[in-house]
Design a protein around this motif. Structure first.
Motif, PDB file in Angstrom:
ATOM      1  N   PHE A  66       0.871  -1.169   0.000  1.00 22.60           N
ATOM      2  CA  PHE A  66       0.000   0.000   0.000  1.00 22.60           C
ATOM      3  C   PHE A  66       0.907   1.218   0.000  1.00 22.60           C
ATOM      4  CE2 PHE A  66       0.833  -0.959   4.422  1.00 22.60           C
ATOM      5  CZ  PHE A  66       1.043   0.282   4.999  1.00 22.60           C
ATOM      6  N   ASP A  67       0.356   2.380  -0.208  1.00 17.26           N
ATOM      7  CA  ASP A  67       1.162   3.612  -0.217  1.00 17.26           C
ATOM      8  C   ASP A  67       1.382   4.068   1.225  1.00 17.26           C
ATOM      9  OD1 ASP A  67       2.391   6.021  -0.567  1.00 17.26           O
ATOM     10  OD2 ASP A  67       0.739   6.967  -1.678  1.00 17.26           O
ATOM     11  N   PRO A  68       2.632   4.006   1.715  1.00 16.44           N
ATOM     12  CA  PRO A  68       2.882   4.356   3.114  1.00 16.44           C
ATOM     13  C   PRO A  68       3.204   5.827   3.332  1.00 16.44           C
ATOM     14  CG  PRO A  68       4.884   3.509   2.164  1.00 16.44           C
ATOM     15  CD  PRO A  68       3.857   3.528   1.050  1.00 16.44           C
ATOM     16  N   SER A  69       3.058   6.647   2.312  1.00 15.33           N
ATOM     17  CA  SER A  69       3.558   8.026   2.376  1.00 15.33           C
ATOM     18  C   SER A  69       3.014   8.809   3.557  1.00 15.33           C
ATOM     19  CB  SER A  69       3.210   8.773   1.084  1.00 15.33           C
ATOM     20  OG  SER A  69       3.795   8.137  -0.035  1.00 15.33           O
ATOM     21  N   ASN A  70       1.776   8.579   3.931  1.00 16.49           N
ATOM     22  CA  ASN A  70       1.149   9.373   4.980  1.00 16.49           C
ATOM     23  C   ASN A  70       1.312   8.773   6.376  1.00 16.49           C
ATOM     24  OD1 ASN A  70       0.188  11.343   3.163  1.00 16.49           O
ATOM     25  ND2 ASN A  70      -1.609  10.080   2.684  1.00 16.49           N
ATOM     26  N   TYR A  71       2.116   7.723   6.488  1.00 15.49           N
ATOM     27  CA  TYR A  71       2.330   7.078   7.781  1.00 15.49           C
ATOM     28  C   TYR A  71       3.729   7.420   8.299  1.00 15.49           C
ATOM     29  CZ  TYR A  71      -1.744   4.300   6.455  1.00 15.49           C
ATOM     30  OH  TYR A  71      -2.989   3.897   6.076  1.00 15.49           O
ATOM     31  N   PRO A  72       3.908   7.481   9.610  1.00 15.85           N
ATOM     32  CA  PRO A  72       5.241   7.809  10.146  1.00 15.85           C
ATOM     33  C   PRO A  72       6.275   6.723   9.903  1.00 15.85           C
ATOM     34  CG  PRO A  72       3.711   7.281  11.922  1.00 15.85           C
ATOM     35  CD  PRO A  72       2.892   7.395  10.680  1.00 15.85           C
ATOM     36  N   ALA A  73       5.845   5.456   9.799  1.00 13.50           N
ATOM     37  CA  ALA A  73       6.751   4.342   9.488  1.00 13.50           C
ATOM     38  C   ALA A  73       6.454   3.860   8.085  1.00 13.50           C
ATOM     39  CB  ALA A  73       6.570   3.214  10.500  1.00 13.50           C
ATOM     40  N   ARG A  74       7.489   3.669   7.281  1.00 16.02           N
ATOM     41  CA  ARG A  74       7.276   3.374   5.864  1.00 16.02           C
ATOM     42  C   ARG A  74       8.078   2.175   5.352  1.00 16.02           C
ATOM     43  NH1 ARG A  74       6.986   8.644   6.974  1.00 16.02           N
ATOM     44  NH2 ARG A  74       9.251   8.783   7.116  1.00 16.02           N
ATOM     45  N   LEU A  75       8.802   1.507   6.234  1.00 17.55           N
ATOM     46  CA  LEU A  75       9.611   0.368   5.822  1.00 17.55           C
ATOM     47  C   LEU A  75       9.017  -0.931   6.364  1.00 17.55           C
ATOM     48  CD1 LEU A  75      13.288   1.561   6.407  1.00 17.55           C
ATOM     49  CD2 LEU A  75      11.921   1.726   4.315  1.00 17.55           C
ATOM     50  N   ALA A  76       9.257  -2.020   5.630  1.00 14.85           N
ATOM     51  CA  ALA A  76       8.816  -3.346   6.085  1.00 14.85           C
ATOM     52  C   ALA A  76       9.687  -4.405   5.437  1.00 14.85           C
ATOM     53  CB  ALA A  76       7.352  -3.586   5.728  1.00 14.85           C
ATOM     54  N   GLY A  77       9.632  -5.587   6.020  1.00 16.00           N
ATOM     55  CA  GLY A  77      10.217  -6.756   5.385  1.00 16.00           C
ATOM     56  C   GLY A  77       9.109  -7.509   4.665  1.00 16.00           C
ATOM     57  N   GLU A  78       8.975  -7.265   3.376  1.00 14.72           N
ATOM     58  CA  GLU A  78       7.898  -7.879   2.595  1.00 14.72           C
ATOM     59  C   GLU A  78       8.403  -9.107   1.833  1.00 14.72           C
ATOM     60  OE1 GLU A  78       4.922  -4.289   1.296  1.00 14.72           O
ATOM     61  OE2 GLU A  78       6.733  -4.559   0.101  1.00 14.72           O
TER      62      GLU A  78
ATOM     63  N   LEU B 199       2.762 -30.477  13.321  1.00 13.05           N
ATOM     64  CA  LEU B 199       3.283 -29.340  12.575  1.00 13.05           C
ATOM     65  C   LEU B 199       3.064 -28.102  13.438  1.00 13.05           C
ATOM     66  CD1 LEU B 199       4.298 -28.391   9.645  1.00 13.05           C
ATOM     67  CD2 LEU B 199       1.947 -27.570   9.403  1.00 13.05           C
ATOM     68  N   ALA B 200       4.126 -27.355  13.706  1.00 16.31           N
ATOM     69  CA  ALA B 200       4.003 -26.231  14.638  1.00 16.31           C
ATOM     70  C   ALA B 200       4.892 -25.077  14.208  1.00 16.31           C
ATOM     71  CB  ALA B 200       4.363 -26.670  16.058  1.00 16.31           C
ATOM     72  N   GLY B 201       4.542 -23.891  14.696  1.00 17.05           N
ATOM     73  CA  GLY B 201       5.279 -22.672  14.385  1.00 17.05           C
ATOM     74  C   GLY B 201       4.307 -21.555  14.109  1.00 17.05           C
ATOM     75  N   ALA B 202       4.685 -20.642  13.224  1.00 12.94           N
ATOM     76  CA  ALA B 202       3.807 -19.502  12.953  1.00 12.94           C
ATOM     77  C   ALA B 202       4.208 -18.781  11.685  1.00 12.94           C
ATOM     78  CB  ALA B 202       3.824 -18.523  14.122  1.00 12.94           C
ATOM     79  N   VAL B 203       3.199 -18.211  11.045  1.00 12.82           N
ATOM     80  CA  VAL B 203       3.382 -17.292   9.922  1.00 12.82           C
ATOM     81  C   VAL B 203       2.457 -16.108  10.166  1.00 12.82           C
ATOM     82  CG1 VAL B 203       2.971 -16.924   7.464  1.00 12.82           C
ATOM     83  CG2 VAL B 203       4.032 -19.052   8.240  1.00 12.82           C
ATOM     84  N   ASP B 204       2.995 -14.903  10.083  1.00 14.96           N
ATOM     85  CA  ASP B 204       2.194 -13.687  10.236  1.00 14.96           C
ATOM     86  C   ASP B 204       2.355 -12.814   9.006  1.00 14.96           C
ATOM     87  OD1 ASP B 204       0.426 -12.957  12.358  1.00 14.96           O
ATOM     88  OD2 ASP B 204       2.082 -13.146  13.772  1.00 14.96           O
ATOM     89  N   ALA B 205       1.315 -12.056   8.674  1.00 15.40           N
ATOM     90  CA  ALA B 205       1.382 -11.114   7.557  1.00 15.40           C
ATOM     91  C   ALA B 205       0.255 -10.096   7.722  1.00 15.40           C
ATOM     92  CB  ALA B 205       1.254 -11.838   6.218  1.00 15.40           C
ATOM     93  N   SER B 206       0.600  -8.905   8.142  1.00 17.33           N
ATOM     94  CA  SER B 206      -0.436  -7.876   8.309  1.00 17.33           C
ATOM     95  C   SER B 206       0.070  -6.530   7.816  1.00 17.33           C
ATOM     96  CB  SER B 206      -0.875  -7.783   9.777  1.00 17.33           C
ATOM     97  OG  SER B 206       0.215  -7.552  10.634  1.00 17.33           O
ATOM     98  N   ILE B 207       0.702  -6.559   6.632  1.00 17.77           N
ATOM     99  CA  ILE B 207       1.195  -5.316   6.030  1.00 17.77           C
ATOM    100  C   ILE B 207       0.089  -4.763   5.131  1.00 17.77           C
ATOM    101  CG2 ILE B 207       3.009  -4.233   4.654  1.00 17.77           C
ATOM    102  CD1 ILE B 207       4.879  -6.446   5.562  1.00 17.77           C
ATOM    103  N   CYS B 208      -0.840  -4.070   5.762  1.00 21.52           N
ATOM    104  CA  CYS B 208      -1.962  -3.431   5.102  1.00 21.52           C
ATOM    105  C   CYS B 208      -2.303  -2.206   5.952  1.00 21.52           C
ATOM    106  CB  CYS B 208      -3.160  -4.386   4.996  1.00 21.52           C
ATOM    107  SG  CYS B 208      -3.780  -4.960   6.592  1.00 21.52           S
ATOM    108  N   PRO B 209      -3.038  -1.240   5.437  1.00 19.78           N
ATOM    109  CA  PRO B 209      -3.274  -0.019   6.218  1.00 19.78           C
ATOM    110  C   PRO B 209      -3.872  -0.266   7.600  1.00 19.78           C
ATOM    111  CG  PRO B 209      -3.857   0.357   3.938  1.00 19.78           C
ATOM    112  CD  PRO B 209      -3.528  -1.105   4.056  1.00 19.78           C
ATOM    113  N   TRP B 210      -4.838  -1.159   7.679  1.00 16.80           N
ATOM    114  CA  TRP B 210      -5.465  -1.448   8.968  1.00 16.80           C
ATOM    115  C   TRP B 210      -4.451  -2.073   9.934  1.00 16.80           C
ATOM    116  CZ3 TRP B 210      -9.785  -5.589   9.956  1.00 16.80           C
ATOM    117  CH2 TRP B 210     -10.436  -5.284  11.148  1.00 16.80           C
TER     118      TRP B 210
END
Length: 403
Positions: A39-51, A184-195
């Motif tokens: 998404f466009d992060p321009s208006n947010y104070p944090a703009r970097l991520a590991g995608e 099978l155990a562990g975790a995967v997370d992904a919440s790089i969206c405006p919300w």
């Protein structure tokens, strides 16, 4: 006591999809951090991520699954496939009640929920997907993996923020000791969206720098918060006798674990991370001198870095054990971070090498032997992985080389 071993690794990270790509890039010091593109992060104070930039779900999953799954779940389903394949297991060939699934979650399917709420607000309730009833839910990865693979053994989900991935692996270990052959155990997370991004910003712990090489610097005088990421790891845990009987390759033994919760802010009691480490070592029947490397939580918040460095120093002595934080190349993957670190610890045991902490320059205030710059050759027989979740959750796990 039943010995529990790891026989399969399924890895999806910003620095590589699959075990080989992730490990090669980690050892090479490759960084997966960059400006957000989902998404466009321009208006947010944090703009970097590991995608994870090269994941195409439609190429690796049945089309029927796409409308009912969040990005987080799609990545988890593929990581599960890779873990089983790496373990040499075809789930359909196993008794369905002999295999369970235990995952952790930090935020659930945020992007799916955001999209359906947008449809509700802009179009009306008749446009909201029926899958919204479960696609956002914390337990959805466990459920979808179980359904896809026909698994009816003990299954659950753990929600303890960044500590959750280790806690899920510990729950799997308990179930195997109770008689389940494989989990099978562990975790995967992904919440790089405006919300999801707004929710993460409320922590006050995100780095607001725009240079990926200066943004996430744990144990550094310049530390000013972390960079979020997406991905994680799913591991196949197995009863050692079951693994031997089928001739499985074993990465290592889950030897010890402990979890603690810090006192509420304002209380006189001390933080409990050191206690978690001490108890994990005791559970493993190990003394500090037997640990060859610590994979740090690496919050990159000065007071949290100080607390972790002090705990490690009190247990192992000043510069008493090599410490590394390869998550500086991926970002903090929330519940997916610690399982990924555990996978890296097992690969370090396999290959006799410690991965570097990229970007960071160790502050003189911390008495740590931090692995920076380049990989370090080492005879790794035992490793400790440390994870902390917001809210005071602490988790520590010891893994050993197979016998």
């Amino acid at each position: 006591m039943t010995e529990v071993v790891v026989t399969g690794l399924g890895i999806a990270a910003p620095t590589g999809l699959g075990l080989d790509a992730y490990w090669a890039n980690t050892l090479a010091g490759v960084s997966g951090l960059g400006r957000v593109t989902r998404f466009d992060p321009s208006n947010y104070p944090a703009r970097l991520a590991g995608e994870i930039r090269d994941f195409a779900a439609e190429e690796v999953l049945p089309s029927r699954l796409l409308p009912q799954t969040d990005r987080m779940t799609r990545i988890a389903l593929v990581a599960a496939d890779w873990a089983f394949a790496d373990a040499g297991v075809v789930p359909a060939d196993l008794p369905e009640y002999d295999v369970g699934v235990i995952t952790a979650s930090h935020s659930g399917g945020f992007e799916f929920g955001q999209n359906e709420l947008r449809a509700l607000w802009s179009k009306g309730g008749q446009y909201v997907s029926a899958y919204q009833s479960f696609a956002w839910f914390y337990a959805v990865n466990s459920g979808q993996i179980s359904i896809r693979n026909g698994l009816r053994g003990p299954s659950s989900v753990v929600v303890t923020d960044q500590a959750g991935g280790l806690d899920a692996l510990a729950q799997a270990r308990r179930q195997i000791r109770k008689g389940t052959s494989m989990v099978l155990a562990g975790a995967v997370d992904a919440s790089i969206c405006p919300w999801g991004w707004v929710a993460q910003l409320t922590s006050g712990r995100l780095s607001e720098r725009d240079d990926p090489a200066r943004a996430y610097l744990p144990f550094d005088d310049r530390a000013a918060g972390h960079v979020p990421g997406e991905g994680g790891a799913l591991l196949v845990l197995e009863n050692a006798e079951h693994a031997r009987a089928r001739g499985a390759r074993v990465y290592g033994v889950v030897a010890g674990h402990a979890s603690t919760v810090d006192p509420a802010p304002g209380r006189d009691r001390a933080p409990t991370l050191q206690k978690a480490i001490d108890h994990a070592l005791a559970d493993a029947g190990a003394v500090p001198d037997e640990i060859d490397v610590v994979f740090a939580d690496a919050a990159a918040v000065p007071e949290l870095d100080r607390a972790e460095a002090e705990a490690i120093t009190k247990v192992f002595g000043p510069r008493g054990v090599p410490v590394t934080a390869p998550k500086t190349g991926t970002g903090r993957l929330y519940s997916g971070a610690a399982p990924l670190d555990l996978a890296a610890a097992l690969l370090a045991i396999r290959d006799g090498v410690l991965p570097p902490t990229v970007h960071t320059t160790l502050s003189e205030r911390y008495e740590l032997d931090l692995v920076t710059g380049a990989p370090r050759r080492a005879d790794v027989r035992s490793a400790l992985v440390v994870a902390r979740g917001q809210g005071g959750f602490n988790s520590a796990m010891v893994v050993r080389a197979p016998r």
